[in-house]
Design a protein around this motif. Structure first.
Motif, mmCIF file in Angstrom:
data_model
loop_
_atom_site.group_PDB
_atom_site.id
_atom_site.type_symbol
_atom_site.label_atom_id
_atom_site.label_comp_id
_atom_site.label_asym_id
_atom_site.label_seq_id
_atom_site.Cartn_x
_atom_site.Cartn_y
_atom_site.Cartn_z
ATOM 1 N N ASP A 1 41.238 61.091 56.419
ATOM 2 C CA ASP A 1 39.532 60.942 56.385
ATOM 3 C C ASP A 1 38.854 60.278 55.514
ATOM 4 O O ASP A 1 37.779 59.681 55.756
ATOM 5 N N LEU A 2 39.453 59.827 54.685
ATOM 6 C CA LEU A 2 38.859 59.365 53.524
ATOM 7 C C LEU A 2 39.744 58.359 52.824
ATOM 8 O O LEU A 2 40.841 58.415 52.544
ATOM 9 N N SER A 3 39.380 57.101 52.578
ATOM 10 C CA SER A 3 40.148 55.908 51.834
ATOM 11 C C SER A 3 39.223 54.788 51.003
ATOM 12 O O SER A 3 37.995 55.090 51.066
ATOM 13 N N TYR A 4 39.941 54.494 49.759
ATOM 14 C CA TYR A 4 39.189 53.726 48.822
ATOM 15 C C TYR A 4 40.016 52.649 48.437
ATOM 16 O O TYR A 4 41.318 52.639 48.754
ATOM 17 N N TYR A 5 39.320 51.475 48.075
ATOM 18 C CA TYR A 5 40.005 50.488 47.355
ATOM 19 C C TYR A 5 39.253 50.017 46.192
ATOM 20 O O TYR A 5 38.030 49.745 46.540
ATOM 21 N N MET A 6 39.496 49.701 45.083
ATOM 22 C CA MET A 6 38.924 49.245 43.907
ATOM 23 C C MET A 6 39.900 48.357 43.058
ATOM 24 O O MET A 6 40.957 48.350 42.938
ATOM 25 N N SER A 7 39.073 47.122 42.798
ATOM 26 C CA SER A 7 39.787 46.192 41.933
ATOM 27 C C SER A 7 38.844 45.356 40.885
ATOM 28 O O SER A 7 37.617 45.507 41.032
ATOM 29 N N VAL A 8 39.522 44.957 39.981
ATOM 30 C CA VAL A 8 38.552 44.265 38.830
ATOM 31 C C VAL A 8 39.491 43.127 38.672
ATOM 32 O O VAL A 8 40.969 43.010 38.245
ATOM 33 N N SER A 9 39.042 41.897 38.178
ATOM 34 C CA SER A 9 39.563 40.758 37.868
ATOM 35 C C SER A 9 38.894 39.938 36.869
ATOM 36 O O SER A 9 37.394 39.944 36.818
ATOM 37 N N THR B 1 43.862 18.997 26.883
ATOM 38 C CA THR B 1 44.872 19.889 27.887
ATOM 39 C C THR B 1 44.290 21.350 28.057
ATOM 40 O O THR B 1 43.762 21.827 26.917
ATOM 41 N N SER B 2 44.167 21.536 29.309
ATOM 42 C CA SER B 2 43.115 23.099 29.636
ATOM 43 C C SER B 2 44.332 23.957 29.848
ATOM 44 O O SER B 2 45.381 23.603 30.405
ATOM 45 N N PHE B 3 43.996 25.250 29.812
ATOM 46 C CA PHE B 3 44.927 26.282 30.183
ATOM 47 C C PHE B 3 43.872 27.494 30.788
ATOM 48 O O PHE B 3 42.581 27.534 30.713
ATOM 49 N N SER B 4 44.468 28.254 31.574
ATOM 50 C CA SER B 4 43.721 29.195 32.418
ATOM 51 C C SER B 4 44.527 30.671 32.353
ATOM 52 O O SER B 4 45.958 30.700 32.599
ATOM 53 N N THR B 5 43.742 31.750 32.252
ATOM 54 C CA THR B 5 44.411 32.755 32.640
ATOM 55 C C THR B 5 43.642 33.599 33.533
ATOM 56 O O THR B 5 42.586 33.753 33.775
ATOM 57 N N ASN B 6 44.391 34.422 34.368
ATOM 58 C CA ASN B 6 43.941 35.500 35.235
ATOM 59 C C ASN B 6 44.477 36.997 35.199
ATOM 60 O O ASN B 6 45.655 37.012 35.466
ATOM 61 N N HIS B 7 43.565 37.897 35.087
ATOM 62 C CA HIS B 7 44.081 39.277 34.813
ATOM 63 C C HIS B 7 43.572 39.997 36.373
ATOM 64 O O HIS B 7 42.593 39.856 36.456
ATOM 65 N N PHE B 8 44.224 40.917 37.016
ATOM 66 C CA PHE B 8 43.747 41.415 38.167
ATOM 67 C C PHE B 8 44.481 42.736 37.990
ATOM 68 O O PHE B 8 45.696 43.052 37.789
ATOM 69 N N LEU B 9 43.603 44.038 38.412
ATOM 70 C CA LEU B 9 44.115 45.230 38.692
ATOM 71 C C LEU B 9 43.304 46.020 39.882
ATOM 72 O O LEU B 9 42.052 45.777 40.041
ATOM 73 N N SER B 10 44.130 46.523 40.493
ATOM 74 C CA SER B 10 43.396 47.441 41.771
ATOM 75 C C SER B 10 44.320 48.817 41.750
ATOM 76 O O SER B 10 45.176 49.006 41.301
ATOM 77 N N ALA B 11 43.532 49.459 42.570
ATOM 78 C CA ALA B 11 43.916 51.007 42.820
ATOM 79 C C ALA B 11 43.441 51.153 44.345
ATOM 80 O O ALA B 11 42.252 50.774 44.730
ATOM 81 N N SER B 12 44.273 51.971 45.111
ATOM 82 C CA SER B 12 43.803 52.196 46.611
ATOM 83 C C SER B 12 44.601 53.628 46.832
ATOM 84 O O SER B 12 45.427 54.045 46.112
#
Length: 90
Positions: free
Chosen positions: A33-41, A17-28
């Motif tokens: 005049d300036l914009s940003y978006y960062m994410s890590v998974s 039996t297999s399992f999976s996990t996914n973690h995701f974090l982002s900031a924007s």
């Protein structure tokens, strides 16, 4: 992908039996005049065949800046690292 298993192995000896996990974090954020978006998974997946798995770490950064009313510049950077473990038994 090369899969080698012992001759005469039953499915119960090979499969699991297999399992999976996914973690995701982002900031924007930003201003007019300036914009940003960062994410890590991070993804961890256990294979349905014993002793097999997959993991992946991803990072993404997007920024943009308005230099003049008619000129906007930016970049998109994406990096990922992946590991795969396959079965190789006799």
């Amino acid at each position: 992908m090369v899969l080698v298993m012992k001759v005469g192995a039953t499915q119960n000896e090979i499969n699991q039996t297999s399992f999976s996990t996914n973690h995701f974090l982002s900031a924007s954020g930003g201003s007019d005049d300036l914009s940003y978006y960062m994410s890590v998974s991070n993804t961890e997946e256990q294979g349905i065949i014993q002793k097999s798995d997959h993991s992946k770490l991803s990072l993404r950064i997007n920024t943009s800046a308005k230099i003049k009313p008619w000129l906007k510049i930016g970049e998109n950077i994406s990096v990922s690292k992946s590991k795969i473990h396959l079965v190789n038994e006799n």
